[in-house]
Enzyme design. Structure first.
Site, PDB file in Angstrom:
ATOM      1  N   MET A  18       0.790  -1.154   0.100  1.00 47.48           N
ATOM      2  CA  MET A  18       0.054  -0.095   0.099  1.00 47.48           C
ATOM      3  C   MET A  18       0.865   1.276  -0.003  1.00 47.48           C
ATOM      4  SD  MET A  18      -3.442  -0.537   2.332  1.00 47.48           S
ATOM      5  CE  MET A  18      -2.629  -0.814   3.769  1.00 47.48           C
ATOM      6  N   ASP A  37      11.357   3.793   4.544  1.00 48.33           N
ATOM      7  CA  ASP A  37      11.465   2.280   4.737  1.00 48.33           C
ATOM      8  C   ASP A  37      12.733   1.976   5.239  1.00 48.33           C
ATOM      9  OD1 ASP A  37      10.700  -0.407   4.384  1.00 48.33           O
ATOM     10  OD2 ASP A  37       9.149   0.437   3.112  1.00 48.33           O
ATOM     11  N   ASP A  60      13.798   3.402  10.198  1.00 44.82           N
ATOM     12  CA  ASP A  60      13.223   2.235  11.167  1.00 44.82           C
ATOM     13  C   ASP A  60      12.171   3.032  11.914  1.00 44.82           C
ATOM     14  OD1 ASP A  60      12.624   0.556  13.131  1.00 44.82           O
ATOM     15  OD2 ASP A  60      14.634  -0.046  13.419  1.00 44.82           O
ATOM     16  N   VAL A  61      10.940   2.842  12.050  1.00 43.84           N
ATOM     17  CA  VAL A  61       9.991   3.513  12.502  1.00 43.84           C
ATOM     18  C   VAL A  61      10.110   3.590  14.033  1.00 43.84           C
ATOM     19  CG1 VAL A  61       8.529   3.873  10.701  1.00 43.84           C
ATOM     20  CG2 VAL A  61       8.368   1.972  12.453  1.00 43.84           C
ATOM     21  N   ASN A  87       2.173   4.452   7.815  1.00 40.72           N
ATOM     22  CA  ASN A  87       1.601   3.326   6.853  1.00 40.72           C
ATOM     23  C   ASN A  87       2.343   2.079   7.309  1.00 40.72           C
ATOM     24  OD1 ASN A  87       0.283   1.903   4.434  1.00 40.72           O
ATOM     25  ND2 ASN A  87       2.835   1.852   3.991  1.00 40.72           N
ATOM     26  N   TYR A 153      -1.216  -8.192  16.330  1.00 42.52           N
ATOM     27  CA  TYR A 153      -1.647  -7.271  15.309  1.00 42.52           C
ATOM     28  C   TYR A 153      -2.750  -6.561  15.756  1.00 42.52           C
ATOM     29  CZ  TYR A 153      -2.643  -5.650  10.621  1.00 42.52           C
ATOM     30  OH  TYR A 153      -2.997  -4.809   9.624  1.00 42.52           O
ATOM     31  N   LYS A 157      -3.438  -2.488  16.487  1.00 43.53           N
ATOM     32  CA  LYS A 157      -4.283  -1.538  15.536  1.00 43.53           C
ATOM     33  C   LYS A 157      -5.604  -0.953  16.557  1.00 43.53           C
ATOM     34  CE  LYS A 157      -2.159  -2.393  11.693  1.00 43.53           C
ATOM     35  NZ  LYS A 157      -1.436  -1.037  10.943  1.00 43.53           N
ATOM     36  N   THR A 188      -2.056  -7.115  -0.966  1.00 42.48           N
ATOM     37  CA  THR A 188      -0.663  -6.909  -0.860  1.00 42.48           C
ATOM     38  C   THR A 188       0.022  -8.177  -0.346  1.00 42.48           C
ATOM     39  OG1 THR A 188      -0.742  -6.064   1.459  1.00 42.48           O
ATOM     40  CG2 THR A 188      -1.465  -4.472   0.005  1.00 42.48           C
TER      41      THR A 188
END
Length: 263
Positions: A18, A37, A60-61, A87, A153, A157, A188
């Site tokens: 995405m 990224d 690296d977030v 994202n 996960y 979220k 994806t």
């Protein structure tokens, strides 16, 4: 004149899936796009494809230092950030809660939730310097329900949804809007590729025949909504979540034969 002329848009996890669709969408609408990224080769290839008004930065977030460097370099290259798209997201090995690996839990929470938190924290001053702007966090329909075998996960979220609302309250006075998009099953690699040897892809757990719109989403379906939310066309929308799931959360669709066809 397009919607993002003279705007700088930073997108995390933008080298594929995405994220790359989002980068192409903003770029086509006139933005200077900062592709970030940890997949450096793929990120650089996307920027080469986009050409002018596109730059790649390693990010690296989960690293506050990487965020600090990314914002400083973005402002050097293209000025203050106008739009942040959080994202970046990962899944990990599927398992029952009692059988799960704690490292998998930390990895998923780290990227999906802590990474979003760090992105908001690092980017807020730059958004103020730009005179205000927009943050869009990519959450998930898994943040509305419980889903077996992916507790990490799901928890991440649900957290993104709450974080979005809190950030909207805190940043509204600075002219910064904060919203989330909650995609359903999107075509994806994250969804269609097995997470580990012997596992089925996540897409196998969902049957589009049960959705009101009987297909998986394509990345562009999410990008179209994102472009609206990030733009001035959504100037009175903040702290809201926008579900794009083809009706998955509505419940099972009517099966063939339950109703007569209408002409």
């Amino acid at each position: 004149m397009t919607r993002f002329d003279n705007k700088t848009v930073l997108i995390t996890g933008a080298a594929g899936g995405m994220g790359s669709s989002h980068a192409r969408g903003f770029h086509a609408e006139g933005a200077t796009v900062i592709v970030t990224d940890v997949r450096d080769e793929a990120g650089a290839a996307l920027v080469a494809e986009l050409g002018d008004r596109a730059h790649y930065l390693h990010l690296d977030v989960t690293s506050p230092a990487d965020w600090e460097n990314a914002i400083a370099e973005t402002e050097r290259l293209a000025g203050p950030v106008s739009v942040l798209v959080n994202n970046a997201g990962i899944l990990a090995r599927t398992a029952l809660i009692e059988d799960g690996d704690l490292d998998d839990w930390h990895d998923v929470i780290g990227v999906n939730l802590t990474g979003t938190y760090l992105g908001i924290r690092a980017t807020a001053p730059s958004l103020r310097r730009s005179g205000g702007g927009s943050i869009v966090n990519i959450a998930s329909t898994s943040g509305h329900v419980g889903t077996g075998l992916i507790a990490h996960y799901v928890a991440s979220k649900w957290g993104v949804r709450g974080l979005t609302r809190t950030a909207a309250i805190e940043l509204g006075r600075d002219g910064v809007r904060v919203n989330s998009i909650d995609p359903g099953v999107v075509n994806t690699p994250l969804i269609t590729t097995p997470l580990h040897p012997g596992a089925a892809p996540v897409s196998d757990y969902f049957s589009p025949d049960a959705f009101a719109i009987k297909r998986m989403a394509e990345p562009q379906d999410i990008t179209s909504l994102l472009l609206f939310l990030a733009s001035d066309q959504a100037s009175f929308i903040t702290g809201s979540e926008h579900i794009a799931d083809g009706g998955m959360l509505l419940g099972p669709a009517l099966a063939a034969g339950q109703v007569q066809n209408r002409s």
